[in-house]
Motif scaffolding. Sequence first.
Motif, PDB file in Angstrom:
ATOM      1  N   LEU A  31       9.800  -8.053  13.698  1.00 35.27           N
ATOM      2  CA  LEU A  31      10.860  -8.813  14.361  1.00 35.27           C
ATOM      3  C   LEU A  31      12.056  -9.036  13.442  1.00 35.27           C
ATOM      4  O   LEU A  31      13.203  -9.076  13.892  1.00 35.27           O
ATOM      5  N   LEU A  32      11.785  -9.179  12.145  1.00 39.14           N
ATOM      6  CA  LEU A  32      12.846  -9.477  11.184  1.00 39.14           C
ATOM      7  C   LEU A  32      13.397  -8.242  10.478  1.00 39.14           C
ATOM      8  O   LEU A  32      14.446  -8.313   9.831  1.00 39.14           O
ATOM      9  N   GLY A  33      12.664  -7.124  10.552  1.00 40.97           N
ATOM     10  CA  GLY A  33      13.069  -5.945   9.797  1.00 40.97           C
ATOM     11  C   GLY A  33      12.805  -6.085   8.310  1.00 40.97           C
ATOM     12  O   GLY A  33      13.500  -5.477   7.488  1.00 40.97           O
ATOM     13  N   TYR A  34      11.790  -6.880   7.945  1.00 37.71           N
ATOM     14  CA  TYR A  34      11.451  -7.098   6.534  1.00 37.71           C
ATOM     15  C   TYR A  34      10.420  -6.069   6.074  1.00 37.71           C
ATOM     16  O   TYR A  34       9.663  -5.514   6.872  1.00 37.71           O
ATOM     17  N   ASN A  35      10.368  -5.844   4.768  1.00 39.38           N
ATOM     18  CA  ASN A  35       9.294  -5.041   4.198  1.00 39.38           C
ATOM     19  C   ASN A  35       7.965  -5.757   4.423  1.00 39.38           C
ATOM     20  O   ASN A  35       7.908  -6.991   4.493  1.00 39.38           O
ATOM     21  N   PHE A  36       6.883  -4.974   4.504  1.00 42.23           N
ATOM     22  CA  PHE A  36       5.575  -5.546   4.839  1.00 42.23           C
ATOM     23  C   PHE A  36       4.476  -4.825   4.082  1.00 42.23           C
ATOM     24  O   PHE A  36       4.437  -3.592   4.043  1.00 42.23           O
ATOM     25  N   ILE A  37       3.583  -5.604   3.462  1.00 44.29           N
ATOM     26  CA  ILE A  37       2.397  -5.065   2.788  1.00 44.29           C
ATOM     27  C   ILE A  37       1.186  -5.825   3.309  1.00 44.29           C
ATOM     28  O   ILE A  37       1.129  -7.052   3.210  1.00 44.29           O
ATOM     29  N   ASN A  38       0.220  -5.100   3.843  1.00 46.08           N
ATOM     30  CA  ASN A  38      -0.978  -5.741   4.390  1.00 46.08           C
ATOM     31  C   ASN A  38      -2.170  -5.526   3.462  1.00 46.08           C
ATOM     32  O   ASN A  38      -2.145  -4.683   2.568  1.00 46.08           O
ATOM     33  N   SER A  39      -3.224  -6.317   3.678  1.00 49.14           N
ATOM     34  CA  SER A  39      -4.468  -6.227   2.890  1.00 49.14           C
ATOM     35  C   SER A  39      -4.177  -6.326   1.398  1.00 49.14           C
ATOM     36  O   SER A  39      -4.761  -5.604   0.581  1.00 49.14           O
ATOM     37  N   CYS A  40      -3.289  -7.232   1.039  1.00 48.22           N
ATOM     38  CA  CYS A  40      -2.806  -7.346  -0.338  1.00 48.22           C
ATOM     39  C   CYS A  40      -3.837  -8.054  -1.221  1.00 48.22           C
ATOM     40  O   CYS A  40      -4.327  -9.132  -0.877  1.00 48.22           O
TER      41      CYS A  40
ATOM     42  N   VAL B 120      -0.233 -11.074  13.371  1.00 47.71           N
ATOM     43  CA  VAL B 120       0.950 -11.903  13.143  1.00 47.71           C
ATOM     44  C   VAL B 120       1.817 -11.442  11.968  1.00 47.71           C
ATOM     45  O   VAL B 120       3.038 -11.324  12.121  1.00 47.71           O
ATOM     46  N   PRO B 121       1.265 -11.164  10.778  1.00 46.69           N
ATOM     47  CA  PRO B 121       2.160 -10.777   9.674  1.00 46.69           C
ATOM     48  C   PRO B 121       2.989  -9.535   9.977  1.00 46.69           C
ATOM     49  O   PRO B 121       4.200  -9.507   9.740  1.00 46.69           O
TER      50      PRO B 121
END
Length: 248
Positions: A132-141, A125-126
Amino acid sequence: MKILVCISHVPDTTSKINFTNGDSEFDTNGVQYVINPNDEFGLTRAVMFQEQQGATVTVVNVGEADTEPTLRKALAIGANDAIRVNANPTDGLFVAKQLAEVIKKGGFDLIIAGKESLDYNGGMVPGMTAGLLGYNFINSCIDLKMEGNTVTAAREIDGGKEVVTTTLPLIVGGQKGLVEEKDLRIPNMRGIMTARTKPLSVVEPLGADVATKAVKFEKPAPKQEVKLVSPDNLDELINLLHNEAKVI
């Protein structure tokens, strides 16, 4: 700054798990629900930003009316208001589309979600919401700091951690380590009482097709009985390890 924390409504780890309808649906009878642990770390970090930087914290859940007690607990922990998207969270893409719509309408700067939920462990989901939004994304933070529009984060990688910088708007997939376990907030009586009067908005879902559907669930095979071998009977131990366990 406006922060949105995504809250999953998941079974407590002590709950007994069963399935119905030919093992195709989760049996909710007798199950106690809690805030998804990864989300709870994110919520606590958001409340810290609220206290330190004057941010407003909104929590959101895609779920039906039975999830509202979980949202009220999040409000008791310190969120300012809550949104419930009135829909059954059928699959990850459906949920991501609902969250993306809430984010667009609310104009949120920072979105904190758990990297995965404790129930289905999809972990989708994240990242899909960010896509979908074109936002920056950082996983496993596992660490998150902000100064103005700049964000410095640490993320867990194999054998260590990676420190990255980016800018808002940002979606974070958080996990244990985002705050220390000792810093997790437990609702006090005042928080519980004020949570009853905090706004909880219910919005209707965006029309979206269901991309995937669970066909069947299988529980792990029951553990076999333990065989005890006398420490003096090494021949029997070797026989069991070789012929039954097949590890030597």
